[in-house]
Design a protein around this motif. Structure first.
Motif, PDB file in Angstrom:
ATOM      1  N   LEU A 114     -15.318 -27.232 -27.082  1.00 19.56           N
ATOM      2  CA  LEU A 114     -16.094 -27.176 -28.324  1.00 19.56           C
ATOM      3  C   LEU A 114     -16.350 -28.580 -28.880  1.00 19.56           C
ATOM      4  O   LEU A 114     -17.444 -28.870 -29.383  1.00 19.56           O
ATOM      5  N   LEU A 115     -15.337 -29.447 -28.779  1.00 19.40           N
ATOM      6  CA  LEU A 115     -15.501 -30.826 -29.259  1.00 19.40           C
ATOM      7  C   LEU A 115     -16.544 -31.575 -28.430  1.00 19.40           C
ATOM      8  O   LEU A 115     -17.355 -32.349 -28.972  1.00 19.40           O
ATOM      9  N   ASP A 116     -16.533 -31.352 -27.102  1.00 15.11           N
ATOM     10  CA  ASP A 116     -17.539 -31.986 -26.244  1.00 15.11           C
ATOM     11  C   ASP A 116     -18.935 -31.471 -26.584  1.00 15.11           C
ATOM     12  O   ASP A 116     -19.915 -32.245 -26.603  1.00 15.11           O
ATOM     13  N   GLU A 117     -19.007 -30.169 -26.853  1.00 18.29           N
ATOM     14  CA  GLU A 117     -20.304 -29.575 -27.210  1.00 18.29           C
ATOM     15  C   GLU A 117     -20.806 -30.153 -28.532  1.00 18.29           C
ATOM     16  O   GLU A 117     -22.009 -30.439 -28.674  1.00 18.29           O
ATOM     17  N   ARG A 118     -19.909 -30.332 -29.478  1.00 18.90           N
ATOM     18  CA  ARG A 118     -20.300 -30.915 -30.764  1.00 18.90           C
ATOM     19  C   ARG A 118     -20.824 -32.347 -30.565  1.00 18.90           C
ATOM     20  O   ARG A 118     -21.822 -32.759 -31.186  1.00 18.90           O
ATOM     21  N   GLY A 119     -20.137 -33.120 -29.714  1.00 22.45           N
ATOM     22  CA  GLY A 119     -20.591 -34.482 -29.444  1.00 22.45           C
ATOM     23  C   GLY A 119     -21.985 -34.521 -28.862  1.00 22.45           C
ATOM     24  O   GLY A 119     -22.817 -35.370 -29.229  1.00 22.45           O
ATOM     25  N   ALA A 120     -22.283 -33.585 -27.958  1.00 26.46           N
ATOM     26  CA  ALA A 120     -23.607 -33.526 -27.345  1.00 26.46           C
ATOM     27  C   ALA A 120     -24.669 -33.170 -28.381  1.00 26.46           C
ATOM     28  O   ALA A 120     -25.786 -33.726 -28.369  1.00 26.46           O
ATOM     29  N   LEU A 121     -24.340 -32.240 -29.275  1.00 24.14           N
ATOM     30  CA  LEU A 121     -25.288 -31.843 -30.318  1.00 24.14           C
ATOM     31  C   LEU A 121     -25.565 -32.983 -31.287  1.00 24.14           C
ATOM     32  O   LEU A 121     -26.700 -33.174 -31.746  1.00 24.14           O
ATOM     33  N   LEU A 122     -24.530 -33.758 -31.600  1.00 19.86           N
ATOM     34  CA  LEU A 122     -24.720 -34.906 -32.497  1.00 19.86           C
ATOM     35  C   LEU A 122     -25.639 -35.947 -31.874  1.00 19.86           C
ATOM     36  O   LEU A 122     -26.440 -36.599 -32.565  1.00 19.86           O
ATOM     37  N   GLU A 123     -25.557 -36.105 -30.557  1.00 17.72           N
ATOM     38  CA  GLU A 123     -26.453 -37.040 -29.859  1.00 17.72           C
ATOM     39  C   GLU A 123     -27.900 -36.576 -29.956  1.00 17.72           C
ATOM     40  O   GLU A 123     -28.817 -37.379 -30.158  1.00 17.72           O
ATOM     41  N   VAL A 124     -28.105 -35.260 -29.808  1.00 17.53           N
ATOM     42  CA  VAL A 124     -29.449 -34.704 -29.919  1.00 17.53           C
ATOM     43  C   VAL A 124     -29.994 -34.920 -31.331  1.00 17.53           C
ATOM     44  O   VAL A 124     -31.164 -35.303 -31.531  1.00 17.53           O
ATOM     45  N   MET A 125     -29.155 -34.700 -32.340  1.00 18.56           N
ATOM     46  CA  MET A 125     -29.590 -34.870 -33.730  1.00 18.56           C
ATOM     47  C   MET A 125     -29.941 -36.316 -34.044  1.00 18.56           C
ATOM     48  O   MET A 125     -30.761 -36.587 -34.935  1.00 18.56           O
ATOM     49  N   ALA A 126     -29.336 -37.239 -33.327  1.00 18.88           N
ATOM     50  CA  ALA A 126     -29.615 -38.656 -33.566  1.00 18.88           C
ATOM     51  C   ALA A 126     -30.901 -39.119 -32.889  1.00 18.88           C
ATOM     52  O   ALA A 126     -31.360 -40.246 -33.099  1.00 18.88           O
ATOM     53  N   GLY A 127     -31.523 -38.232 -32.081  1.00 23.35           N
ATOM     54  CA  GLY A 127     -32.743 -38.598 -31.379  1.00 23.35           C
ATOM     55  C   GLY A 127     -33.986 -38.494 -32.262  1.00 23.35           C
ATOM     56  O   GLY A 127     -33.931 -38.141 -33.447  1.00 23.35           O
ATOM     57  N   ASP A 128     -35.140 -38.753 -31.664  1.00 24.21           N
ATOM     58  CA  ASP A 128     -36.405 -38.792 -32.399  1.00 24.21           C
ATOM     59  C   ASP A 128     -37.104 -37.437 -32.472  1.00 24.21           C
ATOM     60  O   ASP A 128     -38.030 -37.263 -33.264  1.00 24.21           O
ATOM     61  N   ASP A 129     -36.689 -36.490 -31.642  1.00 23.09           N
ATOM     62  CA  ASP A 129     -37.355 -35.178 -31.601  1.00 23.09           C
ATOM     63  C   ASP A 129     -36.843 -34.317 -32.754  1.00 23.09           C
ATOM     64  O   ASP A 129     -35.710 -33.855 -32.749  1.00 23.09           O
ATOM     65  N   ARG A 130     -37.742 -34.100 -33.756  1.00 21.59           N
ATOM     66  CA  ARG A 130     -37.311 -33.362 -34.949  1.00 21.59           C
ATOM     67  C   ARG A 130     -37.016 -31.894 -34.653  1.00 21.59           C
ATOM     68  O   ARG A 130     -36.097 -31.311 -35.221  1.00 21.59           O
ATOM     69  N   ASP A 131     -37.799 -31.273 -33.770  1.00 21.48           N
ATOM     70  CA  ASP A 131     -37.585 -29.856 -33.449  1.00 21.48           C
ATOM     71  C   ASP A 131     -36.234 -29.652 -32.768  1.00 21.48           C
ATOM     72  O   ASP A 131     -35.475 -28.743 -33.112  1.00 21.48           O
ATOM     73  N   LEU A 132     -35.942 -30.505 -31.778  1.00 22.10           N
ATOM     74  CA  LEU A 132     -34.634 -30.410 -31.101  1.00 22.10           C
ATOM     75  C   LEU A 132     -33.496 -30.709 -32.069  1.00 22.10           C
ATOM     76  O   LEU A 132     -32.437 -30.091 -32.023  1.00 22.10           O
ATOM     77  N   SER A 133     -33.734 -31.661 -32.954  1.00 16.14           N
ATOM     78  CA  SER A 133     -32.712 -32.021 -33.939  1.00 16.14           C
ATOM     79  C   SER A 133     -32.408 -30.850 -34.854  1.00 16.14           C
ATOM     80  O   SER A 133     -31.245 -30.592 -35.194  1.00 16.14           O
ATOM     81  N   ALA A 134     -33.443 -30.108 -35.251  1.00 18.09           N
ATOM     82  CA  ALA A 134     -33.241 -28.944 -36.122  1.00 18.09           C
ATOM     83  C   ALA A 134     -32.464 -27.852 -35.397  1.00 18.09           C
ATOM     84  O   ALA A 134     -31.570 -27.208 -35.971  1.00 18.09           O
ATOM     85  N   LEU A 135     -32.794 -27.629 -34.130  1.00 14.97           N
ATOM     86  CA  LEU A 135     -32.059 -26.633 -33.344  1.00 14.97           C
ATOM     87  C   LEU A 135     -30.599 -27.034 -33.174  1.00 14.97           C
ATOM     88  O   LEU A 135     -29.694 -26.200 -33.255  1.00 14.97           O
TER      89      LEU A 135
END
Length: 371
Positions: free
Chosen positions: A63-84
């Protein structure tokens, strides 16, 4: 609260130990004969002991690894992916808290004794105090039988020697059920009673003592008893139990020649049943003797429990005038003596379990030294 670096180091050590044991057990199993039965049994118990924490930590780590991956996505430029990713992260938080609580609870509970799920052999003997000690021994026997009943365990009376007034000189009880050893292993020692005996005409308070020994039941893979090492005698039972009990050679005495340990059982009419029960007690005593030789400093085996039966070697006092039970090892007093003697031992055994429990992934004892 997030898992700390100290906790993470402990959890990593537990996971590595679990993997090493699993590999070792697999190597033995794939080697044909699989190694000595005792060694395989010990490995399996160690794996079982570590599995709950190792499994919970792996789930949390995922779960911690999954959270880290999601935080990386949120830090990116793609707003739609960031919202998901934000939505998934919010859903992940609850599961993460759940597994953090589970892992931390297992860490705080500490390392389980590999014998926790075993049955026990409980030995009760009257010590100092004459007939009053025998009467109190009978009270303790009833207390443990009622406690076992409350826990849903099964009991088996292996041997009882009674006094003229209905007390007990000696009793041996087999108890089996979930975590019987865990909740009874700290009951061994001298139990002291302070009360006015039924034999006291002047109403004076007397102090008597009863010794209790608690032995983990041993399996055949733990203790091998060679036929040439034992001598078995049969004789007529001396106790009550019907006409055939006293006229047939149903009682059994087993002597383990190398150690001199002697066990006898005459409670059943069947010689075969008495022999089976006596062998169960013999294995338990041999296992306790082996543990005693390995762990004398910790004083957890049978000889350390029994002592001499003198009043001064107490682990617990049952004070009738004050309706109080005090365990001197942990300083706990309970003012419901009648309830305790009726088998309500939960508060006492849970406090002892917590006090003596060892921290996970550590070899040092963390509880008080037994009296």
């Amino acid at each position: 609260m997030a898992i700390t670096e100290t906790e993470r180091a402990k959890l990593t050590a537990v996971e590595k130990r679990f993997d090493d044991l699993a590999q070792e057990l697999n190597d033995q199993a794939s080697g044909g004969a699989g190694g000595p039965r005792e060694a395989r049994a010990n490995l399996a118990r160690s794996l079982s002991r570590l599995e709950p924490l190792a499994t919970a930590w792996r789930a949390l780590r995922h779960l911690l690894d999954e959270r880290g991956a999601l935080l990386e996505v949120m830090a990116g430029d793609d707003r739609d992916l960031s919202a998901l990713a934000q939505e998934e992260l919010e859903g992940l938080a609850g599961r993460e808290r759940e597994f953090e609580a589970r892992v931390r609870g297992l860490l705080e509970e500490g390392e389980r004794d590999p014998a926790d799920d075993r049955g026990v052999i409980l030995e009760i003997r009257a010590g100092t105090g004459g007939e009053e000690a025998g009467l109190f021994a009978a009270d303790l026997l009833r207390m443990y039988m009622r406690f076992a009943e409350r826990r849903g365990w099964t009991t088996e009376t292996i041997e009882v020697s009674r006094t003229e007034l209905g007390g007990i000189r000696e009793a041996v009880l087999g108890i089996e059920g979930a975590e019987a050893w865990r909740w009874l292993k700290h009951e061994g020692g001298v139990h002291r009673v302070q009360r006015v005996p039924v034999t006291e005409a002047a109403g004076r308070i007397h102090t008597s003592a009863v010794t209790v020994a608690v032995l983990a039941q041993a399996e055949e893979v733990d203790i091998e008893v060679r036929p040439e090492d034992i001598r078995i005698d049969t004789f007529c039972s001396s106790g009550a139990g019907g006409q055939s009990v006293n006229t047939t050679y149903s009682a059994v005495r087993i002597v383990h020649v190398p150690t001199g340990i002697t066990v006898q059982c005459q409670d059943e009419r069947s010689q075969l049943k008495n022999r089976g029960r006596a062998m169960k007690v013999l294995r338990a005593r041999l296992l306790a003797q082996r543990e005693d030789s390995l762990q004398q400093a910790r004083g957890v085996a049978r000889r350390a429990q029994v002592g001499t039966g003198d009043r001064s070697e107490k682990i617990r006092t049952y004070n009738f005038p004050q309706a109080r039970v005090t365990d001197h090892r942990i300083g706990l007093s309970i003012h419901q003596l009648r309830d305790v003697l009726d088998g309500d031992l939960n508060q006492m055994v849970e406090a002892l379990d917590k006090a003596y429990r060892k921290p996970q992934a550590s070899g040092a004892a963390d509880g008080p030294s037994p009296a």
